[in-house]
Design a protein around this motif. Structure first.
Motif, mmCIF file in Angstrom:
data_model
loop_
_atom_site.group_PDB
_atom_site.id
_atom_site.type_symbol
_atom_site.label_atom_id
_atom_site.label_comp_id
_atom_site.label_asym_id
_atom_site.label_seq_id
_atom_site.Cartn_x
_atom_site.Cartn_y
_atom_site.Cartn_z
ATOM 1 N N ASP A 1 1.863 -30.394 23.969
ATOM 2 C CA ASP A 1 2.996 -31.167 24.483
ATOM 3 C C ASP A 1 2.789 -32.634 24.129
ATOM 4 O O ASP A 1 1.877 -33.284 24.640
ATOM 5 C CB ASP A 1 3.089 -31.000 26.004
ATOM 6 C CG ASP A 1 4.350 -31.630 26.592
ATOM 7 O OD1 ASP A 1 5.027 -32.397 25.885
ATOM 8 O OD2 ASP A 1 4.643 -31.351 27.779
ATOM 9 N N THR A 2 3.626 -33.141 23.234
ATOM 10 C CA THR A 2 3.495 -34.532 22.802
ATOM 11 C C THR A 2 4.654 -35.388 23.312
ATOM 12 O O THR A 2 4.904 -36.466 22.784
ATOM 13 C CB THR A 2 3.438 -34.616 21.266
ATOM 14 O OG1 THR A 2 4.655 -34.079 20.715
ATOM 15 C CG2 THR A 2 2.246 -33.850 20.721
ATOM 16 N N SER A 3 5.336 -34.928 24.320
ATOM 17 C CA SER A 3 6.486 -35.669 24.840
ATOM 18 C C SER A 3 6.032 -36.943 25.552
ATOM 19 O O SER A 3 4.909 -37.040 26.067
ATOM 20 C CB SER A 3 7.286 -34.796 25.814
ATOM 21 O OG SER A 3 6.535 -34.524 26.984
ATOM 22 N N ASP A 4 6.936 -37.903 25.600
ATOM 23 C CA ASP A 4 6.643 -39.148 26.306
ATOM 24 C C ASP A 4 6.422 -38.888 27.795
ATOM 25 O O ASP A 4 5.580 -39.521 28.436
ATOM 26 C CB ASP A 4 7.797 -40.135 26.138
ATOM 27 C CG ASP A 4 8.018 -40.535 24.685
ATOM 28 O OD1 ASP A 4 7.088 -40.338 23.868
ATOM 29 O OD2 ASP A 4 9.112 -41.034 24.368
ATOM 30 N N GLN A 5 7.180 -37.926 28.315
ATOM 31 C CA GLN A 5 7.056 -37.592 29.737
ATOM 32 C C GLN A 5 5.672 -37.059 30.066
ATOM 33 O O GLN A 5 5.092 -37.406 31.112
ATOM 34 C CB GLN A 5 8.117 -36.565 30.136
ATOM 35 C CG GLN A 5 9.557 -37.057 30.092
ATOM 36 C CD GLN A 5 10.129 -37.119 28.682
ATOM 37 O OE1 GLN A 5 9.517 -36.629 27.728
ATOM 38 N NE2 GLN A 5 11.296 -37.724 28.548
ATOM 39 N N PHE A 6 5.125 -36.235 29.177
ATOM 40 C CA PHE A 6 3.800 -35.678 29.432
ATOM 41 C C PHE A 6 2.724 -36.755 29.323
ATOM 42 O O PHE A 6 1.762 -36.766 30.097
ATOM 43 C CB PHE A 6 3.494 -34.524 28.480
ATOM 44 C CG PHE A 6 2.188 -33.832 28.768
ATOM 45 C CD1 PHE A 6 1.923 -33.322 30.025
ATOM 46 C CD2 PHE A 6 1.228 -33.684 27.783
ATOM 47 C CE1 PHE A 6 0.718 -32.687 30.309
ATOM 48 C CE2 PHE A 6 0.028 -33.042 28.043
ATOM 49 C CZ PHE A 6 -0.229 -32.549 29.315
ATOM 50 N N ALA A 7 2.903 -37.672 28.373
ATOM 51 C CA ALA A 7 1.938 -38.770 28.234
ATOM 52 C C ALA A 7 1.895 -39.600 29.526
ATOM 53 O O ALA A 7 0.821 -39.987 29.994
ATOM 54 C CB ALA A 7 2.314 -39.652 27.052
ATOM 55 N N GLU A 8 3.057 -39.858 30.093
ATOM 56 C CA GLU A 8 3.106 -40.601 31.354
ATOM 57 C C GLU A 8 2.524 -39.770 32.495
ATOM 58 O O GLU A 8 1.859 -40.301 33.388
ATOM 59 C CB GLU A 8 4.552 -40.986 31.666
ATOM 60 C CG GLU A 8 5.130 -42.000 30.685
ATOM 61 C CD GLU A 8 6.597 -42.277 30.928
ATOM 62 O OE1 GLU A 8 7.170 -41.668 31.859
ATOM 63 O OE2 GLU A 8 7.175 -43.098 30.194
ATOM 64 N N LYS A 9 2.787 -38.461 32.450
ATOM 65 C CA LYS A 9 2.261 -37.552 33.479
ATOM 66 C C LYS A 9 0.737 -37.561 33.480
ATOM 67 O O LYS A 9 0.102 -37.507 34.547
ATOM 68 C CB LYS A 9 2.793 -36.142 33.215
ATOM 69 C CG LYS A 9 2.206 -35.044 34.101
ATOM 70 C CD LYS A 9 2.601 -35.243 35.544
ATOM 71 C CE LYS A 9 2.091 -34.118 36.410
ATOM 72 N NZ LYS A 9 2.347 -34.360 37.853
ATOM 73 N N ILE A 10 0.144 -37.602 32.316
ATOM 74 C CA ILE A 10 -1.320 -37.622 32.207
ATOM 75 C C ILE A 10 -1.887 -38.806 32.985
ATOM 76 O O ILE A 10 -2.828 -38.660 33.769
ATOM 77 C CB ILE A 10 -1.753 -37.670 30.726
ATOM 78 C CG1 ILE A 10 -1.393 -36.357 30.021
ATOM 79 C CG2 ILE A 10 -3.254 -37.952 30.610
ATOM 80 C CD1 ILE A 10 -1.586 -36.390 28.513
ATOM 81 N N LEU A 11 -1.309 -39.988 32.767
ATOM 82 C CA LEU A 11 -1.796 -41.179 33.460
ATOM 83 C C LEU A 11 -1.560 -41.090 34.964
ATOM 84 O O LEU A 11 -2.450 -41.403 35.761
ATOM 85 C CB LEU A 11 -1.110 -42.433 32.905
ATOM 86 C CG LEU A 11 -1.845 -43.161 31.773
ATOM 87 C CD1 LEU A 11 -1.901 -42.286 30.527
ATOM 88 C CD2 LEU A 11 -1.165 -44.486 31.445
ATOM 89 N N ASP A 12 -0.353 -40.669 35.339
ATOM 90 C CA ASP A 12 -0.027 -40.576 36.768
ATOM 91 C C ASP A 12 -0.984 -39.643 37.498
ATOM 92 O O ASP A 12 -1.544 -39.983 38.546
ATOM 93 C CB ASP A 12 1.411 -40.060 36.954
ATOM 94 C CG ASP A 12 2.456 -41.118 36.663
ATOM 95 O OD1 ASP A 12 2.126 -42.319 36.729
ATOM 96 O OD2 ASP A 12 3.602 -40.743 36.371
ATOM 97 N N SER A 13 -1.155 -38.441 36.956
ATOM 98 C CA SER A 13 -1.946 -37.417 37.636
ATOM 99 C C SER A 13 -3.429 -37.784 37.708
ATOM 100 O O SER A 13 -4.062 -37.634 38.757
ATOM 101 C CB SER A 13 -1.774 -36.064 36.936
ATOM 102 O OG SER A 13 -0.433 -35.603 37.064
ATOM 103 N N ILE A 14 -3.985 -38.243 36.589
ATOM 104 C CA ILE A 14 -5.407 -38.605 36.598
ATOM 105 C C ILE A 14 -5.641 -39.759 37.570
ATOM 106 O O ILE A 14 -6.623 -39.761 38.326
ATOM 107 C CB ILE A 14 -5.896 -38.980 35.187
ATOM 108 C CG1 ILE A 14 -5.853 -37.757 34.261
ATOM 109 C CG2 ILE A 14 -7.312 -39.530 35.238
ATOM 110 C CD1 ILE A 14 -6.314 -38.033 32.840
#
Length: 390
Positions: free
Chosen positions: A128-141
């Motif tokens: 998943d290379t979507s912008d939403q997933f990239a932001e999700k990675i930062l939020d969740s971690i």
């Protein structure tokens, strides 16, 4: 005699603190442009951008730098990492923003190249290379690191190592972070925990387990995800006797990872708590980033970006070229300055005099884009810089 008097007078001027500070500032400006040039050079190696496109990118980099509290060259360095990984320019700019934001919210991650590698590996693992997933990675971690009292970088290390195995096992990113939190709590070493959890995921995929009416049996009917299987096993874990627990642990983890599996079951409350935190983490990273930008460090970072941008503007304006061309050497340099008074005369005279006072024997014929011919020397209060051979 007149020339000697002029030299004496200009020498007195050159020894003033204001002049030395001016030249030091010019040296700093040139150094800033050299840093930017190095960043653009690395980007050129992995892209086919024209000089015009690089110019536009630089302007965008300074704008983004203001938004995330980084210099334009740092933005370009991050873009280079993503373009090297195969992303196009537009996508790389977006991902660079998230990578740089990571360095702001994670106290122990200060390199955009490292944060970029975290994002690239995790996105690749989940496909998943979507912008939403990239932001999700930062939020969740960010949120789980606070919930589980784990350093951001430690959790990011685990996610980088485990993402491919978790994605293959049908485990969501939030679920994986929860399991990593539980595994790290059990072992105290994220690399060992991530490796062991990957083995457990693989074994549960090849030999699923389930409980039916309190009895342990092989998985039948609709297959569940590995996380669902682990959650089901935990729901009855405390009702099992030691022999059954050992059997389940050996089946799920094998001889090497059975202890990790047992500890994971015992720490399942932390797993669920961390999953819940990750699930409700939207906006966490942005809030943390705003806090950083409002801090003294954030304001200083934005100031550094503005200074670097000003340096490039100065170098492009031709003013520094004017200074350099006046540095002809010895008395001739001073005579040239006197005869070349222009609206910039006073400042030009100062710069030319300093070049001449250092016994520079020839003029540096640099063009505006070739100021990198300067060879920098440490400031010792007198010698400010020396022109290199051209």
């Amino acid at each position: 005699m007149a020339n000697n008097n002029l030299i004496d007078e200009l020498s007195g001027i050159l020894n003033t603190s204001a002049v030395k500070k001016t030249i030091t500032a010019l040296k700093s400006a040139i150094n800033n442009v050299k840093i930017l040039d190095n960043s653009l050079t690395e980007l050129s190696k992995v892209s086919k951008l024209s000089s015009k496109e690089l110019e536009k990118l630089t302007a965008k980099a300074y704008t983004l730098g203001e938004a995330v509290g980084k210099t334009g060259s740092q933005v370009i360095d991050a873009v280079t990492q993503f373009m090297r990984a195969g992303y196009d320019l537009e996508k790389s700019m977006t991902l660079a923003k998230n990578a740089l934001k990571m360095t702001n919210i994670a106290e122990d991650i200060d390199s955009a190249s490292i944060s970029a590698q975290y994002l690239i590996s995790i996105m690749k693992g989940y496909g998943d290379t979507s912008d939403q997933f990239a932001e999700k990675i930062l939020d969740s971690i960010n949120e789980v690191s606070k919930t589980g009292n784990i350093d951001f970088s430690v959790l990011a290390d685990g996610a980088k190592e485990l993402s491919a195995a978790a994605g293959k096992a049908g485990i969501s990113f939030d679920e994986m972070l929860g399991i990593l939190a539980g595994g790290y709590e059990a072992l105290g070493d994220m690399k060992t925990a991530a490796s062991g959890l990957a083995d457990i995921f693989s074994r549960l995929q090849s030999a699923p387990l389930m409980f039916s009416d309190g009895n342990l049996s092989g998985q039948t009917g609709e297959l569940k995800s590995v996380y669902e299987t682990l959650n089901d096993l935990n729901s009855v874990w405390n009702t099992l006797n030691d022999t059954t627990k050992e059997y389940v642990a050996q089946t799920a983890g094998g001889t090497q990872q059975s202890a990790l599996f047992s500890e994971l079951m015992n720490n399942w409350d932390l797993v669920e708590k961390s999953v819940q935190s990750a699930t409700n983490s939207m906006g966490s990273a942005e809030a943390e980033n705003r806090t950083y930008l409002d801090s003294m460090n954030g304001k200083l970072a934005q100031f550094e970006n503005a200074v670097e941008q000003l340096s490039t503007t100065l170098m492009s304006s031709g003013i520094v070229k004017f200074f350099v061309d006046l540095g002809t050497g010895g008395v001739n340099a001073l005579n040239g300055i006197v005869n070349a008074i222009t609206p910039l005369g006073t400042l030009g005279a100062i710069a030319g005099g300093i070049l001449g006072s250092q016994n520079i024997g020839k003029t540096c014929k640099c063009t505006v884009s070739e100021y990198y011919c300067f060879e920098y020397a440490p400031y010792d209060g007198d010698i400010l810089f020396n022109a290199g051979s051209v």
